[in-house]
Design an enzyme around this catalytic site. Structure first.
Site, PDB file in Angstrom:
ATOM      1  N   HIS A 171       0.810  -1.326  -0.057  1.00  0.00           N
ATOM      2  CA  HIS A 171      -0.166   0.062   0.010  1.00  0.00           C
ATOM      3  C   HIS A 171       0.698   1.345  -0.139  1.00  0.00           C
ATOM      4  O   HIS A 171       0.354   2.454   0.301  1.00  0.00           O
ATOM      5  CB  HIS A 171      -0.824   0.061   1.183  1.00  0.00           C
ATOM      6  CG  HIS A 171      -0.460  -0.284   2.477  1.00  0.00           C
ATOM      7  ND1 HIS A 171      -0.676  -1.152   3.175  1.00  0.00           N
ATOM      8  CD2 HIS A 171       0.872   0.098   3.130  1.00  0.00           C
ATOM      9  CE1 HIS A 171       0.051  -1.562   4.430  1.00  0.00           C
ATOM     10  NE2 HIS A 171       0.860  -0.278   4.297  1.00  0.00           N
ATOM     11  N   TYR A 256      17.497   2.009   2.846  1.00  0.00           N
ATOM     12  CA  TYR A 256      17.591   1.620   1.562  1.00  0.00           C
ATOM     13  C   TYR A 256      18.825   1.994   0.617  1.00  0.00           C
ATOM     14  O   TYR A 256      19.065   1.637  -0.270  1.00  0.00           O
ATOM     15  CB  TYR A 256      16.466   1.637   0.444  1.00  0.00           C
ATOM     16  CG  TYR A 256      15.245   0.783   1.271  1.00  0.00           C
ATOM     17  CD1 TYR A 256      15.503   0.011   2.299  1.00  0.00           C
ATOM     18  CD2 TYR A 256      14.110   1.596   1.058  1.00  0.00           C
ATOM     19  CE1 TYR A 256      14.015  -0.633   2.742  1.00  0.00           C
ATOM     20  CE2 TYR A 256      12.823   1.151   1.550  1.00  0.00           C
ATOM     21  CZ  TYR A 256      13.075  -0.001   2.319  1.00  0.00           C
ATOM     22  OH  TYR A 256      11.802  -0.440   3.009  1.00  0.00           O
TER      23      TYR A 256
END
Length: 495
Positions: A171, A256
């Protein structure tokens, strides 16, 4: 209309219950078969009791088949929802705390970095067994809807090695879409987006209002927003330097890439502690731990609250129910899905799992051509894809050499650790998680010998730059609504 759906890892109370509500809110789906399976009989009993009460209160004649026998749950299933968390919180704790000894400070640890890579090793090993069961027991045209992280790695392994038609669902795109609308002073429905990349690194390459692309307005709009300017500093800086807004939250995105969490003294410049997802060290582990403890304590009160109402206006934003509705009724649905690239995004590898716009109807899940991503965002994605590919192949083949290379290539691990530290950290993580890593038996035996006989590189007793204490049940009881919300956020997958 009748068909069978099965939930694997169904003992996640909020997530399973919400997905079931969404599905049973579709009028055409009120005579389907439902099966729940989980390794925890206790969790399975609780979620089944609550969902069965919802079904009864909505006047439906559906009896949930709940079983710890996974193969039995999968028999003739046309749709399988996967929400597992292999190793539960016991393994997850190692994903966060062992890397901290080496200075790798993660907020979430479920997608990339050291924690995400190891999470993938556990998850992929089990998913290959799950896919075998699906091939042998489920409907021949079964669709696996994977909600489990690390999304790209898990979906990649299921599609390539599990040989099951798989779509990965998240989502993140919907949440970022809402934020873009917010900063532009619009409703979500007034902003048309094109978002493409890889899961948790998907980029809003176009955001239009009244037919005019507003991408160039986003940096100033986010910098001036009263809350996002503090909560989303990493995302805003990435927008500043790459030109496009990225889907994932501040805490997720910070782990990340190599720039925002590598120096402990600088981490606080980039995060916000008003919510765990804004960058707290080990924030997801803390919230998951609190959520599990609260759920087990507070479950009787959940049964006293009103049942979910199965109405269209109560459906959530998760893609799953809308995909089923499109496939079964022909109603067209547009979402963003994780599928094998195969030329959809032309400057990302064809074998990668990309996240991009897709359309669903009776003809299936169709992914239109996107073309090239902007060069900067494509470069960020390509680094992560290299890590994912190495990690998937390592997990499938039990190859710790590839596993170590995945760790070396990971942006944050590589920014913080040297090769010798990475080798030793992998040894520690393999040994600590050996009960969930059966494909690594030989490598684990060698790692145990090294850790016992060779001179160790010194590590730190380090709790991270922004670690908060896990609240007791008594402390959580002081704000019951917040604690219940945390339990809902934390429960995707088996505890």
């Amino acid at each position: 209309m009748t068909f069978k759906i099965a939930f694997i890892g169904a003992g996640s109370i909020g997530f399973t219950r919400g997905l079931l509500r969404d599905i049973l809110s579709v009028p055409a789906f009120q005579d389907i078969e439902v099966a729940f399976t989980d390794i925890s009989q206790k969790n399975l009993d609780m979620v089944t009791q609550l969902c069965q009460r919802d079904i009864k209160e909505n006047g439906l004649d559906i009896t949930i088949h709940a079983t710890t026998d996974r193969r039995a749950a999968l028999v003739d299933a046309k749709y399988v929802f996967n929400v597992v968390r292999i190793g539960g919180l016991e393994a997850f704790k190692h994903d966060i705390e062992i890397p901290l000894k080496y200075g790798v400070d993660q907020c979430v640890g479920d997608t990339l970095s050291a924690g995400g890579i190891m999470y993938g090793q556990r998850g992929i090993a089990e998913m290959l067994e799950i896919c075998k069961d699906i091939r042998e027991e489920a409907d021949p045209d079964v669709l696996l809807l994977n909600y489990a992280n690390p999304m790209a790695m898990m979906t990649w392994a299921c599609q390539k090695y599990g040989r099951v038609n798989t779509v990965g669902l998240c989502h993140g795109v919907q949440n970022g879409h809402k934020q873009i609308a917010n900063v532009l002073g619009k409703e979500k429905e007034e902003v048309d987006i094109i978002c493409a990349g890889i899961n948790h690194q998907t980029w809003y390459v176009e955001a239009k209002t009244n037919g005019v692309d507003r991408t160039g307005d986003l940096l100033e709009a986010f910098e001036e927003h009263p809350t996002y300017k503090d909560e989303e500093k990493v995302r805003i800086d990435m927008l500043r330097r790459f030109g496009y807004f990225s889907t994932e939250s501040n805490g997720h995105l910070s782990e990340y890439v190599p720039w925002y969490r590598k120096r402990p003294e600088e981490i606080h410049e980039w995060i916000d502690l008003s919510r765990w997802i804004n960058g707290e060290t080990g924030g997801y582990l803390r919230v998951c731990t609190e959520g599990r403890n609260w759920f087990e304590t507070d479950f009787p009160n959940w049964l006293k609250e009103p049942a979910f109402e199965y109405k269209e206006e109560n459906r959530g934003q998760e893609h799953g129910s809308y995909i089923l509705e499109g496939l079964e009724t022909g109603k067209i649905y547009r979402g963003h899905f994780n599928r094998v690239n195969n030329g959809i995004i032309t400057n990302l590898p064809d074998d990668a799992i990309i996240e991009a716009p897709g359309y669903v109807d009776r003809n299936g899940i169709n992914m239109p051509y996107v073309g090239d991503l902007p060069m900067g965002p494509a470069a960020v994605c390509n680094v992560s894809i290299s890590v994912q590919r190495l990690a998937v192949e390592a997990a499938v083949h039990g190859d710790d050499y590839l596993l170590r290379q995945a760790m070396m290539m990971d942006p944050l691990v590589g920014a913080v650790c040297n090769p010798k530290e990475i080798w030793q950290m992998v040894d520690e993580m393999l040994v600590a998680q050996k009960q969930w890593l059966t494909q690594y038996q030989e490598a684990i035996a060698s790692a145990e010998v090294r850790l016992q006989t060779e001179e160790r590189i010194p590590t730190k007793d380090y709790q991270g730059a922004a670690r908060l204490k896990v609240k007791s049940v008594e402390e959580m009881a002081e704000n019951r609504e917040q604690s219940k919300a945390n339990a809902g956020e934390a429960d995707k997958g088996d505890f």
